[in-house]
Design a protein around this motif. Structure first.
Motif, PDB file in Angstrom:
ATOM      1  N   GLY A   1       9.222 -28.400  12.921  1.00 19.86           N
ATOM      2  CA  GLY A   1      10.212 -27.357  13.134  1.00 19.86           C
ATOM      3  C   GLY A   1      10.884 -26.862  11.877  1.00 19.86           C
ATOM      4  N   LEU A   2      10.580 -27.488  10.739  1.00 19.37           N
ATOM      5  CA  LEU A   2      11.232 -27.112   9.478  1.00 19.37           C
ATOM      6  C   LEU A   2      10.228 -26.592   8.448  1.00 19.37           C
ATOM      7  N   GLU A   3       9.018 -26.330   8.896  1.00 21.30           N
ATOM      8  CA  GLU A   3       7.947 -25.943   7.970  1.00 21.30           C
ATOM      9  C   GLU A   3       8.299 -24.712   7.144  1.00 21.30           C
ATOM     10  N   ASP A   4       9.025 -23.759   7.735  1.00 25.37           N
ATOM     11  CA  ASP A   4       9.317 -22.518   7.019  1.00 25.37           C
ATOM     12  C   ASP A   4      10.493 -22.650   6.055  1.00 25.37           C
ATOM     13  N   ARG A   5      10.956 -23.884   5.854  1.00 26.25           N
ATOM     14  CA  ARG A   5      11.995 -24.150   4.862  1.00 26.25           C
ATOM     15  C   ARG A   5      11.488 -25.096   3.776  1.00 26.25           C
ATOM     16  N   ILE A   6      10.174 -25.253   3.719  1.00 31.36           N
ATOM     17  CA  ILE A   6       9.549 -26.154   2.743  1.00 31.36           C
ATOM     18  C   ILE A   6       8.620 -25.333   1.852  1.00 31.36           C
ATOM     19  N   LEU A   7       8.799 -25.428   0.540  1.00 35.81           N
ATOM     20  CA  LEU A   7       8.092 -24.582  -0.417  1.00 35.81           C
ATOM     21  C   LEU A   7       7.153 -25.407  -1.284  1.00 35.81           C
ATOM     22  N   LYS A   8       5.912 -24.947  -1.392  1.00 37.18           N
ATOM     23  CA  LYS A   8       4.939 -25.559  -2.313  1.00 37.18           C
ATOM     24  C   LYS A   8       5.149 -24.958  -3.698  1.00 37.18           C
TER      25      LYS A   8
ATOM     26  N   LYS B   1      22.111 -24.959   5.039  1.00 31.18           N
ATOM     27  CA  LYS B   1      20.979 -24.174   4.543  1.00 31.18           C
ATOM     28  C   LYS B   1      20.301 -25.020   3.473  1.00 31.18           C
ATOM     29  N   ALA B   2      19.225 -25.666   3.844  1.00 37.15           N
ATOM     30  CA  ALA B   2      18.544 -26.588   2.935  1.00 37.15           C
ATOM     31  C   ALA B   2      17.084 -26.203   2.795  1.00 37.15           C
ATOM     32  N   LEU B   3      16.587 -26.263   1.571  1.00 38.90           N
ATOM     33  CA  LEU B   3      15.169 -26.086   1.284  1.00 38.90           C
ATOM     34  C   LEU B   3      14.635 -27.359   0.662  1.00 38.90           C
ATOM     35  N   LEU B   4      13.347 -27.614   0.874  1.00 39.33           N
ATOM     36  CA  LEU B   4      12.670 -28.728   0.233  1.00 39.33           C
ATOM     37  C   LEU B   4      11.540 -28.180  -0.622  1.00 39.33           C
ATOM     38  N   LEU B   5      11.440 -28.650  -1.867  1.00 39.05           N
ATOM     39  CA  LEU B   5      10.387 -28.240  -2.786  1.00 39.05           C
ATOM     40  C   LEU B   5       9.462 -29.420  -3.042  1.00 39.05           C
ATOM     41  N   GLU B   6       8.155 -29.176  -2.920  1.00 38.10           N
ATOM     42  CA  GLU B   6       7.165 -30.236  -3.131  1.00 38.10           C
ATOM     43  C   GLU B   6       5.988 -29.670  -3.924  1.00 38.10           C
ATOM     44  N   ASN B   7       5.557 -30.407  -4.963  1.00 43.14           N
ATOM     45  CA  ASN B   7       4.483 -29.886  -5.815  1.00 43.14           C
ATOM     46  C   ASN B   7       3.103 -30.402  -5.439  1.00 43.14           C
ATOM     47  N   ALA B   8       3.008 -31.286  -4.452  1.00 44.60           N
ATOM     48  CA  ALA B   8       1.694 -31.798  -4.041  1.00 44.60           C
ATOM     49  C   ALA B   8       1.628 -31.776  -2.513  1.00 44.60           C
TER      50      ALA B   8
ATOM     51  N   SER C   1      26.946 -24.258   5.838  1.00 46.40           N
ATOM     52  CA  SER C   1      27.283 -22.843   6.043  1.00 46.40           C
ATOM     53  C   SER C   1      26.564 -22.246   7.245  1.00 46.40           C
ATOM     54  N   GLY C   2      25.773 -23.097   7.963  1.00 42.41           N
ATOM     55  CA  GLY C   2      25.032 -22.590   9.120  1.00 42.41           C
ATOM     56  C   GLY C   2      23.641 -22.156   8.722  1.00 42.41           C
ATOM     57  N   ASN C   3      22.634 -22.556   9.488  1.00 42.23           N
ATOM     58  CA  ASN C   3      21.256 -22.260   9.075  1.00 42.23           C
ATOM     59  C   ASN C   3      20.416 -21.597  10.171  1.00 42.23           C
ATOM     60  N   GLU C   4      21.042 -21.074  11.190  1.00 39.34           N
ATOM     61  CA  GLU C   4      20.280 -20.408  12.242  1.00 39.34           C
ATOM     62  C   GLU C   4      19.537 -19.201  11.669  1.00 39.34           C
ATOM     63  N   GLY C   5      18.227 -19.168  11.874  1.00 45.54           N
ATOM     64  CA  GLY C   5      17.409 -18.070  11.372  1.00 45.54           C
ATOM     65  C   GLY C   5      17.061 -18.173   9.899  1.00 45.54           C
ATOM     66  N   PHE C   6      17.522 -19.215   9.218  1.00 46.99           N
ATOM     67  CA  PHE C   6      17.258 -19.375   7.789  1.00 46.99           C
ATOM     68  C   PHE C   6      15.796 -19.764   7.569  1.00 46.99           C
ATOM     69  N   ALA C   7      15.112 -19.083   6.651  1.00 45.20           N
ATOM     70  CA  ALA C   7      13.698 -19.361   6.387  1.00 45.20           C
ATOM     71  C   ALA C   7      13.292 -18.740   5.062  1.00 45.20           C
TER      72      ALA C   7
ATOM     73  N   VAL D   1       5.241 -17.019   0.887  1.00 47.12           N
ATOM     74  CA  VAL D   1       5.198 -18.248   0.090  1.00 47.12           C
ATOM     75  C   VAL D   1       4.228 -19.256   0.700  1.00 47.12           C
ATOM     76  N   LYS D   2       3.847 -20.230  -0.106  1.00 46.35           N
ATOM     77  CA  LYS D   2       2.946 -21.285   0.360  1.00 46.35           C
ATOM     78  C   LYS D   2       3.746 -22.522   0.737  1.00 46.35           C
ATOM     79  N   HIS D   3       3.213 -23.257   1.709  1.00 47.04           N
ATOM     80  CA  HIS D   3       3.850 -24.484   2.166  1.00 47.04           C
ATOM     81  C   HIS D   3       2.918 -25.662   1.906  1.00 47.04           C
ATOM     82  N   PRO D   4       3.442 -26.804   1.489  1.00 46.74           N
ATOM     83  CA  PRO D   4       2.579 -27.970   1.221  1.00 46.74           C
ATOM     84  C   PRO D   4       2.034 -28.571   2.507  1.00 46.74           C
ATOM     85  N   GLU D   5       0.876 -29.178   2.415  1.00 50.63           N
ATOM     86  CA  GLU D   5       0.280 -29.862   3.553  1.00 50.63           C
ATOM     87  C   GLU D   5       0.799 -31.287   3.646  1.00 50.63           C
TER      88      GLU D   5
END
Length: 424
Positions: free
Chosen positions: A186-193, A50-57, A394-400, A405-409
């Motif tokens: 495929g991972l866009e919904d796990r990336i946070l602006k 279960k991984a998230l990515l945070l990006e400010n730009a 821990s398994g990430n099926e369905g994780f989002a 929330v907003k996603h970076p471009e």
């Protein structure tokens, strides 16, 4: 004692019926969406974390998009005639990237575009003679090949005016925007602006990160993780201040790159051999979608160019290209320059680090890849830490992330704003 590291605070509107806090439990949070963060983030997701990515730009918008897109194999670090530690550390990276580009690696880059299957090294005149035996040595076998026949040369060197030597290097050149797109797919919904000055803050207990708080409309997210990893390049220093840590220290090695937009039909992907340990000039070519090439100039000219104004740097670049490639007509070309800071762990005398770098602090890792090509190496080092600490997925099926929330471009090309005031 818990500390909130930020220059502002969110009012806790507990009496407001619309106020809501949601806790998001993760295995790993990656902070910074450059090539290193994206490669690590993709790897974690492929392994079930279960991984998230945070990006400010924008994703890939810093050093990543401003790189030349070369997956170095270390050959340019051998120009002194010695196989350096840096050359050895990076030697396996081109093959690793090629597997990914074929879809044969855990990280699948088969959707990325290859600009050139090889970067070349060219020597004007007789400068290459002293390297011929070295490049033919066992140490560099398989990474360097001298091209003997003019018919094997890249098109731009098949001219009567060329009198030097050409070496083909095991270094692929990539369209970086498409690499970023492939890593994100495929991972866009796990990336946070996020915006560290407006809606996001780090809450710590000593040097340990308790959680990252992010405000999205009327909802406040508390993002918790077993491990937080910074991969923010030049932004790492500011993140460390928010985190409340002072080590490891960061250094910046600046470059003054040159961009040449023109309609000459032959692209150039090559290091030009000079008299110093770095190439006299490194050139890559990027199609702008309008029938032009944008030549991107680095190497010695970019390092020495920090002492020049943009106008002076362009004059030097014009003179250099006219001397090295006199058969190429750039009379109608457009010229611009770009400043880039290479962010790395601090070294004695600002020397270049040899390999990807990670530093563990409590439940966090501070990292720098040091080179685009070393992004897989950095990911490997982080995964070693997770495995050593038995931090299993821990398994990430369905994780989002929540829908609101907003996603970076994805970033724009490095030249996207360079020629806006110029006309064809």
């Amino acid at each position: 004692m818990r500390r909130i590291l930020q220059a502002f605070y969110f009012p806790l509107l507990l009496s407001d019926p619309l106020y809501m806090t949601q806790t998001i439990e993760t295995d790993v949070v990656v902070i910074g969406g450059g090539i290193a963060g994206l490669w690590l983030f993709n790897t974690l997701n492929q392994q079930g974390y279960k991984a998230l990515l945070l990006e400010n730009a924008t994703l890939g918008g810093g050093q990543t998009i401003k790189s030349q897109g070369i997956v170095h194999g270390g050959t340019k670090y051998t120009l002194t005639g010695t196989l350096t530690k840096a050359a050895e550390c990076i030697a396996g990276m081109p093959d690793r990237w090629r597997r990914a580009l074929k879809g044969e690696d855990e990280v699948d880059l088969s959707g990325a575009d290859i600009l050139s299957q090889s970067q070349y090294l060219w020597s004007p005149g007789d400068l290459g003679s002293r390297l011929t035996s070295f490049f033919a040595s066992k140490a560099l076998r398989g990474r360097v090949e001298q091209l003997k026949k003019a018919g094997d040369f890249p098109d731009i060197f098949r001219h009567e005016g060329f009198r030097g030597k050409i070496y083909q290097l095991n270094e692929v050149v990539l369209d970086i925007r498409t690499v970023v797109r492939a890593l994100v797919k495929g991972l866009e919904d796990r990336i946070l602006k996020v915006d560290w000055s407006e809606n996001t803050r780090i809450v710590t207990d000593g040097k340990k990160i308790d959680f990252i708080e992010h405000k999205a409309g009327d909802k406040t997210l508390q993002i918790k993780a077993r491990k937080f990893v910074t991969t923010a390049g030049e932004g790492t220093e500011a993140l460390m201040k928010l985190w409340g840590i002072t080590e490891p220290e960061m250094q910046k090695r600046p470059l003054h790159m040159v961009m040449v937009r023109h309609r000459h039909p032959e692209p150039l992907f090559a290091h030009c051999l000079g008299t110093k340990p770095v190439p006299r000039m490194t050139v890559t070519s990027h199609p702008d979608g309008e029938g032009n090439w944008v030549w991107y100039l680095g190497g010695e000219i970019a390092e020495d160019g920090m002492e020049r104004t943009p106008e002076e740097q362009i004059r030097v670049a014009r003179r250099e290209l006219a001397a090295l490639l006199p058969w190429v007509n750039l009379d109608d070309a457009q010229w611009a320059t770009l400043f880039v800071n290479r962010a790395e762990p601090k070294q004695t005398k600002l020397l270049r680090p040899d390999a990807a770098f990670i530093h563990e602090t409590e439940n966090g890792i501070v990292s720098w890849p040091t080179k685009l090509a070393l992004a897989p190496n950095l990911s490997d080092e982080v995964m070693k830490v997770l495995n050593r600490e038995q931090l299993l997925p821990s398994g990430n099926e369905g994780f989002a992330l929540p829908n609101e929330v907003k996603h970076p471009e994805i970033c724009q090309p490095f030249w996207s704003e360079a020629f806006t005031d110029q006309h064809d």
